[in-house]
Design a protein around this motif. Structure first.
Motif, mmCIF file in Angstrom:
data_model
loop_
_atom_site.group_PDB
_atom_site.id
_atom_site.type_symbol
_atom_site.label_atom_id
_atom_site.label_comp_id
_atom_site.label_asym_id
_atom_site.label_seq_id
_atom_site.Cartn_x
_atom_site.Cartn_y
_atom_site.Cartn_z
ATOM 1 N N ALA A 172 0.834 -1.202 0.000
ATOM 2 C CA ALA A 172 0.000 0.000 0.000
ATOM 3 C C ALA A 172 0.872 1.257 0.000
ATOM 4 N N GLY A 173 1.960 1.224 0.770
ATOM 5 C CA GLY A 173 2.872 2.363 0.792
ATOM 6 C C GLY A 173 3.584 2.551 -0.533
ATOM 7 N N GLN A 174 3.998 1.454 -1.141
ATOM 8 C CA GLN A 174 4.643 1.537 -2.454
ATOM 9 C C GLN A 174 3.695 2.140 -3.483
ATOM 10 N N ALA A 175 2.436 1.699 -3.435
ATOM 11 C CA ALA A 175 1.455 2.209 -4.394
ATOM 12 C C ALA A 175 1.199 3.695 -4.180
ATOM 13 N N TRP A 176 1.116 4.117 -2.913
ATOM 14 C CA TRP A 176 0.887 5.532 -2.621
ATOM 15 C C TRP A 176 2.041 6.381 -3.140
ATOM 16 N N CYS A 177 3.269 5.920 -2.939
ATOM 17 C CA CYS A 177 4.438 6.670 -3.403
ATOM 18 C C CYS A 177 4.433 6.806 -4.919
ATOM 19 N N GLU A 178 4.073 5.716 -5.599
ATOM 20 C CA GLU A 178 4.043 5.756 -7.067
ATOM 21 C C GLU A 178 2.941 6.677 -7.566
ATOM 22 N N GLU A 179 1.770 6.604 -6.957
ATOM 23 C CA GLU A 179 0.635 7.424 -7.388
ATOM 24 C C GLU A 179 0.871 8.912 -7.145
ATOM 25 N N ASN A 180 1.630 9.229 -6.104
ATOM 26 C CA ASN A 180 1.831 10.624 -5.723
ATOM 27 C C ASN A 180 3.187 11.177 -6.133
ATOM 28 N N GLY A 181 3.933 10.410 -6.927
ATOM 29 C CA GLY A 181 5.235 10.870 -7.391
ATOM 30 C C GLY A 181 6.224 11.090 -6.274
ATOM 31 N N TYR A 182 6.091 10.308 -5.204
ATOM 32 C CA TYR A 182 6.964 10.464 -4.039
ATOM 33 C C TYR A 182 8.258 9.702 -4.287
ATOM 34 N N PRO A 183 9.410 10.345 -4.166
ATOM 35 C CA PRO A 183 10.668 9.656 -4.459
ATOM 36 C C PRO A 183 10.991 8.612 -3.392
ATOM 37 N N GLY A 184 11.381 7.430 -3.821
ATOM 38 C CA GLY A 184 11.746 6.408 -2.852
ATOM 39 C C GLY A 184 10.527 5.824 -2.172
ATOM 40 N N TYR A 185 10.586 5.779 -0.832
ATOM 41 C CA TYR A 185 9.502 5.135 -0.066
ATOM 42 C C TYR A 185 9.240 5.895 1.223
ATOM 43 N N THR A 186 7.981 5.979 1.591
ATOM 44 C CA THR A 186 7.590 6.437 2.925
ATOM 45 C C THR A 186 6.410 5.594 3.394
ATOM 46 N N SER A 187 6.364 5.341 4.681
ATOM 47 C CA SER A 187 5.231 4.619 5.264
ATOM 48 C C SER A 187 4.184 5.579 5.805
ATOM 49 N N TYR A 188 4.362 6.878 5.567
ATOM 50 C CA TYR A 188 3.518 7.901 6.168
ATOM 51 C C TYR A 188 2.030 7.673 5.889
ATOM 52 N N ALA A 189 1.698 7.308 4.661
ATOM 53 C CA ALA A 189 0.292 7.202 4.264
ATOM 54 C C ALA A 189 -0.260 5.787 4.370
ATOM 55 N N SER A 190 0.521 4.847 4.870
ATOM 56 C CA SER A 190 0.071 3.451 4.822
ATOM 57 C C SER A 190 0.133 2.731 6.160
ATOM 58 N N LEU A 191 1.144 2.969 6.971
ATOM 59 C CA LEU A 191 1.304 2.243 8.235
ATOM 60 C C LEU A 191 1.224 3.217 9.400
ATOM 61 N N THR A 192 0.267 3.004 10.279
ATOM 62 C CA THR A 192 0.065 3.906 11.415
ATOM 63 C C THR A 192 0.412 3.253 12.751
ATOM 64 N N ASP A 193 0.935 2.043 12.726
ATOM 65 C CA ASP A 193 1.134 1.302 13.974
ATOM 66 C C ASP A 193 2.511 0.628 14.041
ATOM 67 N N LEU A 194 3.551 1.308 13.533
ATOM 68 C CA LEU A 194 4.888 0.709 13.540
ATOM 69 C C LEU A 194 5.328 0.237 14.928
ATOM 70 N N PRO A 195 5.100 1.015 16.001
ATOM 71 C CA PRO A 195 5.552 0.543 17.322
ATOM 72 C C PRO A 195 4.834 -0.729 17.773
ATOM 73 N N TRP A 196 3.607 -0.947 17.307
ATOM 74 C CA TRP A 196 2.871 -2.162 17.661
ATOM 75 C C TRP A 196 3.353 -3.354 16.835
ATOM 76 N N ARG A 197 3.681 -3.104 15.583
ATOM 77 C CA ARG A 197 4.094 -4.183 14.691
ATOM 78 C C ARG A 197 5.524 -4.649 14.935
ATOM 79 N N PHE A 198 6.417 -3.704 15.288
ATOM 80 C CA PHE A 198 7.844 -4.011 15.325
ATOM 81 C C PHE A 198 8.445 -3.510 16.638
ATOM 82 N N PRO A 199 8.954 -4.413 17.483
ATOM 83 C CA PRO A 199 9.475 -4.022 18.797
ATOM 84 C C PRO A 199 10.554 -2.950 18.731
ATOM 85 N N ILE A 200 11.375 -2.945 17.676
ATOM 86 C CA ILE A 200 12.446 -1.949 17.610
ATOM 87 C C ILE A 200 11.864 -0.536 17.518
ATOM 88 N N PHE A 201 10.700 -0.384 16.917
ATOM 89 C CA PHE A 201 10.067 0.940 16.852
ATOM 90 C C PHE A 201 9.437 1.310 18.191
#
Length: 206
Positions: free
Chosen positions: A42-71
């Protein structure tokens, strides 16, 4: 004799992320960022649709600390850094707290930029740096008064740092930078051949 003082200071907080909380392995964090980016369709698709360079999880993942202990460990450390910065800023929080609003990954390839912006619905924003290869972009901060200086002459190149219209801060891996969310900032073009990786976040008052 004339007296000149500085008024209405803009503060910038810089520290090592590991000053608080658990020690964060930068290699593990970098590997986690790439793993998340690879799986986040979903994040990859958002970046492609919005011309965002590279990758960001800003528009797709809202729970990084819950998903990944390091966060979750990162947020534990950030909570302490933000508390220290809020004390420096002399905020009267009226018995409430500054709490994490969102946290996201940025992977910026060669030639990528993040255009000038601010975070209007937050109180404190910031970034911690995961990978900064040689030639990586600095963080560019803009004097918040610039829009009111229509008739002012430009500053000399030798002007004191606090008088410059733009400040460039070149962080190192493991640094955390904090600023008030109304401060306009950007990431100029990444000239490094390798990707620049950072984790950004916002804190709100509640």
């Amino acid at each position: 004799m004339a007296q000149i003082e500085s008024l209405f200071v803009t503060r910038l907080y810089r520290a090592r992320l590991g000053e608080y909380g658990k020690s964060i392995d930068p290699n593990e964090l970098e590997a986690s960022c790439y793993s998340i980016a690879e799986d986040d369709e979903a994040g990859q698709a958002w970046c492609e649709e919005n011309g965002y360079p590279g990758y960001t999880s800003y528009a797709s993942l809202t729970d990084l600390p819950w998903r990944f202990p390091i966060f979750a460990d990162i947020v534990d450390a950030l909570d302490s850094h933000v508390k220290a910065f809020a004390q420096d800023l002399a905020f009267d929080l009226d018995g409430r707290e500054l709490k994490l609003e969102d946290i996201w990954i940025n992977i910026l390839p060669e030639g990528g930029t993040h255009s000038s912006h601010l975070h209007p619905h937050s109180v404190i924003s910031g970034t911690t740096y995961v990978a900064m290869p040689g030639g990586s972009s600095a963080l560019k901060l803009e004097d918040p008064r610039s829009g009111r200086m229509m008739a002012a002459p430009t500053r000399t190149k030798e002007a004191r740092r606090e008088l410059q219209p733009f400040i460039y801060v070149r962080p190192e891996v493991g640094d955390v930078l904090l600023w008030e969310s109304w401060l306009r900032h950007e990431v100029p073009m990444n000239l490094a051949e390798d990707e620049r990786i950072s984790v950004s976040f916002n804190y709100k008052w509640e």
